[in-house]
Design a protein around this motif. Structure first.
Motif, PDB file in Angstrom:
ATOM      1  N   THR A 125       0.860  -1.191   0.000  1.00  0.00           N
ATOM      2  CA  THR A 125       0.000   0.000   0.000  1.00  0.00           C
ATOM      3  C   THR A 125       0.887   1.228   0.000  1.00  0.00           C
ATOM      4  N   ILE A 126       0.475   2.220  -0.763  1.00  0.00           N
ATOM      5  CA  ILE A 126       1.236   3.467  -0.731  1.00  0.00           C
ATOM      6  C   ILE A 126       1.072   4.153   0.626  1.00  0.00           C
ATOM      7  N   ASP A 140       7.385   4.635  -0.772  1.00  0.00           N
ATOM      8  CA  ASP A 140       8.527   5.486  -1.141  1.00  0.00           C
ATOM      9  C   ASP A 140       8.240   6.233  -2.453  1.00  0.00           C
ATOM     10  N   THR A 141       7.604   5.525  -3.385  1.00  0.00           N
ATOM     11  CA  THR A 141       7.281   6.166  -4.669  1.00  0.00           C
ATOM     12  C   THR A 141       6.278   7.308  -4.446  1.00  0.00           C
ATOM     13  N   ALA A 142       5.238   7.036  -3.653  1.00  0.00           N
ATOM     14  CA  ALA A 142       4.218   8.056  -3.414  1.00  0.00           C
ATOM     15  C   ALA A 142       4.824   9.286  -2.733  1.00  0.00           C
ATOM     16  N   VAL A 143       5.697   9.039  -1.766  1.00  0.00           N
ATOM     17  CA  VAL A 143       6.337  10.159  -1.056  1.00  0.00           C
ATOM     18  C   VAL A 143       7.225  10.951  -2.019  1.00  0.00           C
ATOM     19  N   HIS A 272      -4.441  10.151  -7.787  1.00  0.00           N
ATOM     20  CA  HIS A 272      -3.864   8.867  -8.211  1.00  0.00           C
ATOM     21  C   HIS A 272      -2.507   8.988  -8.898  1.00  0.00           C
ATOM     22  N   VAL A 273      -2.071  10.211  -9.159  1.00  0.00           N
ATOM     23  CA  VAL A 273      -0.733  10.369  -9.734  1.00  0.00           C
ATOM     24  C   VAL A 273       0.308   9.795  -8.754  1.00  0.00           C
TER      25      VAL A 273
END
Ligand code: F6P
Length: 341
Positions: A125-126, A140-143, A272-273
C-alpha cells in the motif's frame, strides 16, 4: 508446486516487481508452475487466470500498475469464496495462494487461510499503514512524487505570493503527508491522526508574510479533519467497501484559508498520480525481496503468514497480527517536524 498469485485493492508501484520476483524464484529455482488470477479475488471466484512463465514477466520490473489487474471485493463475494475454499483448491490444483494487497486484501487472505486455503500474503500500500511491517512498497514512490510536486509548487507559490494547499492520499494514516511534507519543507501538515485548527495555519501564514516570506505550502492528507467547531466540514458517508467518501479537505481548506487570510489560496489534489508510474529503486528492491520470501515460505509450508520488513530483514509474521490494527503516525513522529500541525 502450483502457485496462484493475485493483486487486489488499490494498485501500487511495485506490484509487478513482486509478481516477477515470485515467478523467477518459483520457476527458475523450484520448477514450479505459477498462475495469475485476473482482477484480484474476482479472478479466483470467476476462474479467470492465466499461466505466468518467465516470458510473461519479462520487462515488468519497472512498470507501474499490475499486469494482473486489480479490484476491490464486495463482502458477500468474499463470504462466498470462504465457503468454497476447499473446492477452489481442488479446482485450481494450487498448493499455495499468494495474494498481494493492503489491509482489505490481507483481511480477506486471513479469512481464506482460516477457511483452509494455503495462503502466504504480501503486503502492499502506498499508505504504509499495515502494522507488523516497517514499510510497504509503493510508499517510497508516493512520497517521492508528492515531494517533487511540492518542490515545484513552492516556486510558483513564491512567484505569486500564494498559499498552496496540497492534498495527498492517506485515509486513516498520514504517513505520506508526514514524510512528503517533511521532505518538501511544507509549512503546515494536517494528518488524519490529529484534528487540526485552521487558526493555527492562518497564524503561520501571517507570520511568514510579516517576515517577508510571502508564500506557504500546506500538505493535507485526504483523511484529515478540522477539530470540531473550527471550520465547516462534514464527515462523508461510508461506501460499500467500508470507506468514508471524502468531502475534499484540500479544496475546503484552501477556501477557508483564502477567506480568513484575504490572500490567494489554491488547492492542488495530487490523487492517483501518487500511485501511478514506475516504482522507485527502494520500492523495486523491497517488492522483489517480498516476492522471493513469499515463495520460500510457501515451500516451507508456512501458511497463514505474510512477508514483513523488520529493520533491514524480511521476516514472516502471522496474517492475523497484521490486520488487527492500522499503523498510524505516532505523536513522536509529528513532534520531529517544524511544520505547524
Ligand atoms: O489504500 C490506498 C489508497 O491509495 C488510499 O490512500 C486512497 O484513499 C485509496 O487508495 C483510493 O483508492 P481508489 O480511488 O482506487 O478507490
Amino acid at each position: 508446486m502450483r502457485i496462484g498469485v493475485l493483486t487486489a485493492g488499490g494498485d501500487c508501484p511495485g506490484l509487478n516487481a513482486v509478481i516477477r520476483s515470485i515467478v523467477h524464484r518459483a520457476v527458475a529455482q523450484y520448477g514450479d508452475e505459477v498462475i495469475g488470477f485476473e482482477d484480484g479475488y474476482r479472478g479466483l471466484l470467476d476462474s479467470h487466470f492465466r499461466s505466468l512463465d518467465l516470458d510473461a514477466v519479462g520487462g515488468i520490473l519497472a512498470r507501474g500498475g499490475t499486469i494482473l489487474g486489480s479490484s476491490r471485493l464486495e463482502r458477500d463475494r468474499l463470504r462466498e469464496a470462504c465457503e468454497n475454499a476447499s473446492d477452489m483448491i481442488r479446482d485450481f490444483g494450487i498448493d499455495a495462494l499468494i495474494p498481494i494487497g493492503g489491509e482489505g486484501t490481507l483481511t480477506a487472505a486471513r479469512m481464506l487461510s482460516d477457511a483452509g486455503l494455503p495462503v502466504v500474503g504480501v503486503p502492499k500500500t502506498i499508505d504504509n499503514d499495515i502494522s507488523s511491517t516497517d514499510r510497504t512498497f509503493g510508499f517510497d514512490t508516493a512520497v517521492t512524487v508528492a515531494t517533487e510536486a511540492m518542490d515545484r509548487l513552492k516556486t510558483t507559490a513564491e512567484s505569486h505570493q500564494r498559499v498552496m494547499v496540497v492534498e495527498v492520499m492517506g485515509r486513516h494514516a498520514g504517513w505520506i503527508a508526514l514524510e512528503s511534507g517533511m521532505a518538501a519543507g511544507a509549512h503546515g501538515i494536517c494528518l488524519p491522526e490529529r484534528p487540526f485548527d485552521p487558526a493555527d495555519l492562518v497564524k503561520m501564514v501571517e507570520e511568514r508574510f510579516a517576515r517577508g516570506k510571502k508564500f506557504a505550502v500546506v500538505c493535507v492528507a485526504e483523511g484529515a479533519h478540522p477539530a470540531e467547531g473550527t471550520m465547516d466540514y462534514g464527515k462523508g458517508e461510508i461506501d460499500q467497501y467500508g470507506h468514508e467518501r471524502f468531502q475534499g479537505i484540500g479544496t475546503a481548506l484552501a477556501y477557508e484559508l483564502e477567506k480568513r487570510l484575504g490572500k490567494e489560496a489554491k488547492p492542488v489534489i495530487l490523487g492517483h498520480v501518487q500511485r501511478g508510474g514506475t516504482p522507485t529503486a527502494y520500492d523495486r528492491v523491497l517488492a522483489t525481496r517480498f516476492g522471493w520470501h513469499a515463495v520460500e515460505a510457501a515451500h516451507r509450508g508456512e501458511f497463514g503468514m505474510m512477508t514483513a520488513l523488520r529493520g533491514t530483514d524480511v521476516v514472516m509474521v502471522p496474517l492475523a497480527e497484521a490486520v488487527t490494527e492500522l499503523k498510524t503516525v505516532p505523536k513522536g513522529r509529528m513532534d520531529e517536524t517544524e511544520s505547524v500541525f
